[in-house]
Scaffold this active site. Structure first.
Site, PDB file in Angstrom:
ATOM      1  N   ASP A  39       0.871  -1.173   0.000  1.00  0.00           N
ATOM      2  CA  ASP A  39       0.000   0.000   0.000  1.00  0.00           C
ATOM      3  C   ASP A  39       0.915   1.231   0.000  1.00  0.00           C
ATOM      4  O   ASP A  39       1.817   1.320  -0.805  1.00  0.00           O
ATOM      5  CB  ASP A  39      -0.947  -0.048   1.195  1.00  0.00           C
ATOM      6  CG  ASP A  39      -2.153   0.865   1.021  1.00  0.00           C
ATOM      7  OD1 ASP A  39      -2.269   1.522  -0.033  1.00  0.00           O
ATOM      8  OD2 ASP A  39      -2.982   0.945   1.938  1.00  0.00           O
ATOM      9  N   ASP A  71       0.685   7.652   4.958  1.00  0.00           N
ATOM     10  CA  ASP A  71      -0.629   8.228   4.709  1.00  0.00           C
ATOM     11  C   ASP A  71      -1.010   9.153   5.855  1.00  0.00           C
ATOM     12  O   ASP A  71      -0.763   8.829   7.036  1.00  0.00           O
ATOM     13  CB  ASP A  71      -1.697   7.139   4.551  1.00  0.00           C
ATOM     14  CG  ASP A  71      -1.708   6.538   3.147  1.00  0.00           C
ATOM     15  OD1 ASP A  71      -0.807   6.860   2.350  1.00  0.00           O
ATOM     16  OD2 ASP A  71      -2.614   5.736   2.860  1.00  0.00           O
ATOM     17  N   ARG A  79       2.231   9.991  -6.267  1.00  0.00           N
ATOM     18  CA  ARG A  79       1.816  10.390  -4.923  1.00  0.00           C
ATOM     19  C   ARG A  79       2.992  10.822  -4.057  1.00  0.00           C
ATOM     20  O   ARG A  79       3.323  10.191  -3.063  1.00  0.00           O
ATOM     21  CB  ARG A  79       1.036   9.279  -4.224  1.00  0.00           C
ATOM     22  CG  ARG A  79      -0.221   8.858  -4.953  1.00  0.00           C
ATOM     23  CD  ARG A  79      -1.033   7.869  -4.137  1.00  0.00           C
ATOM     24  NE  ARG A  79      -2.199   7.409  -4.874  1.00  0.00           N
ATOM     25  CZ  ARG A  79      -3.093   6.543  -4.398  1.00  0.00           C
ATOM     26  NH1 ARG A  79      -2.942   6.043  -3.188  1.00  0.00           N
ATOM     27  NH2 ARG A  79      -4.124   6.171  -5.145  1.00  0.00           N
TER      28      ARG A  79
END
Length: 428
Positions: free
Chosen positions: A247, A251, A306
């Site tokens: 993943d 985050d 990202r």
């Protein structure tokens, strides 16, 4: 905060800090985030466990000991020193599988030619291959996640400290510092197949190396994030799609606020950093007005995308070095109601990669991008994006001016500075 120092108190995002900086201890484990050093310095600032007494300073060398240290000491400030590389992978994927789970059966049951591509697996019962996969993933989840309490400093000792396969959960707490650690991304043993994710379906995985979830005042400093021994290039393919077992690396979601990420290395990863995890109305109600994050003096290298992708947040990104490699997609993702200020950064792009790819527009949102250099030349990132990608015109002017910065280095010097100083093992 250190005794006798004054917390930085600001009235608004554009206010001027008036308090004097807190003194820095010579022991890195007791250092606090300096006044004005990014959004993490806003308000009460970030001190982590700097005021821990001797009884609440722990040195750990195993995953069990690390989790025990996190749970010890009640609400008292604490310092956890990590020695060496701690393996959070456990005894292996087979140990997490529940009785009856068989990956071959899973593949056969949900093959597109059998299952189709128009319905997901969410309604599958507990005794189905998908239900057994969910149960197996839950066992891994309980093992690899570690929950960090408020007023905690976690710091690596020396040059080789870190975690393999750990997922650090900074969830619903205030005042956390994580420094001088190498994080090798967790490898999800039980990714889920979603036939409805894009026209071809996708494998989706869990476990970020670190998650800031609804927490405030967090300082991530001199850490290294990497896929280590399991880069995506080593992962197999099933149903014609990569069997994605990673993943994110970091985050910042669910109303998290006041985060500074400085002097880190984010390397060799696909979906690297997510700020705000959804465009939905429910998510907007939580995230709007929050997700204030500063990135400075970080190295982003060998990434696909990202770095970060942003929704809602006021993000200040300055003095970072971005080095693109094979498979590069974009660096900054401009998402729902985001307010990105990207200034004084350096970008190193390979031949044939246009500077217009640095910014990626997902939703209509204004951007401030000034004094950035691409391959040694000053470049207007918005203008070049709009020229190269005329179907996704970006507007200039994020609508706010960062004031929480300490020293800003000229972008021409950033590659050398960051190359010498960023990452785990380089904390001085």
């Amino acid at each position: 905060m250190a005794a006798g120092c004054t917390a930085v108190v600001l009235a608004a995002a554009t206010a001027t800090a008036s308090a004097r900086p807190c003194p820095q201890h010579t022991d890195p484990a007791r250092q606090v985030l300096a006044a004005e050093d990014g959004w993490g310095a806003y308000g009460t600032g970030t001190a982590g466990g700097a005021r821990a007494d001797a009884a609440h300073v722990y040195t750990v060398t195993t995953w069990d000991a690390f989790k025990a240290a996190l749970a010890a000491g009640g609400d008292a400030p604490k310092i956890i020193k990590v020695e060496g590389t701690i393996d959070a992978d456990g005894p292996g994927c087979d140990s997490f599988a529940v009785p009856g789970y068989d990956f071959g059966t899973y593949l056969k049951t949900y093959a597109p030619e059998t299952w189709g591509r128009d319905k997901d697996l969410s309604a599958e019962p507990d005794d189905s291959p998908e239900g057994l996969r969910r149960a197996s993933q839950a066992r891994q989840d309980a093992f690899v996640k570690a929950y960090v309490p408020a007023r905690t400093t976690i710091i690596g000792v020396g040059e080789d400290a870190g975690f393999k396969g750990a997922s650090l959960q900074i969830k619903g707490v205030d005042d956390v510092i994580v420094r001088n650690l190498t994080f090798e991304s967790p490898l999800d043993c039980f990714p889920q197949w979603d036939p409805t994710d894009t026209a071809d379906g996708n494998w989706n995985s869990e476990y970020d190396s670190a998650v800031v979830h609804g927490s405030t005042h967090v300082w991530m400093d001199h850490d290294t994030f990497t896929d280590g021994d399991h880069p995506d290039s080593t992962l197999p393919h099933y149903y014609g799609r990569i069997y994605e077992q990673h993943d994110g690396e970091l985050d910042i979601v669910k109303g998290a606020d006041y985060v500074t990420a400085s002097w880190n290395v984010f390397a060799d990863h696909d979906k690297t950093i997510l700020i705000g995890n959804s465009d939905s109305a429910a998510t907007a109600a939580v995230d709007r007005g929050h997700l204030k994050v500063t990135f400075h003096h970080n190295l982003f290298t060998g990434l696909v995308e990202r770095a970060p992708r942003i929704r809602f947040g006021q993000v200040d990104s300055y003095d970072n070095h971005f080095v693109a490699g094979p498979g590069y997609g974009y660096s900054y993702g401009i998402g729902m109601e985001s307010q990105l200020v990207a200034e004084h950064n350096a970008f190193t792009l390979p031949a044939g990669t246009g500077a217009g790819t640095i910014l990626k527009k997902w939703k209509e949102a204004p951007v401030t991008a000034a004094d950035n250099y691409v391959n040694g030349r000053r470049t207007d990132l918005i203008a070049v994006h709009n020229a190269e990608v005329p179907s996704e015109i970006l507007r200039a002017g994020a609508g706010w001016t960062p004031v929480l910065r300490t020293h800003v280095d000229p972008p021409r010097s950033v590659p050398a500075l960051v190359g010498r100083g960023a990452g785990a093992g380089r904390l001085r």
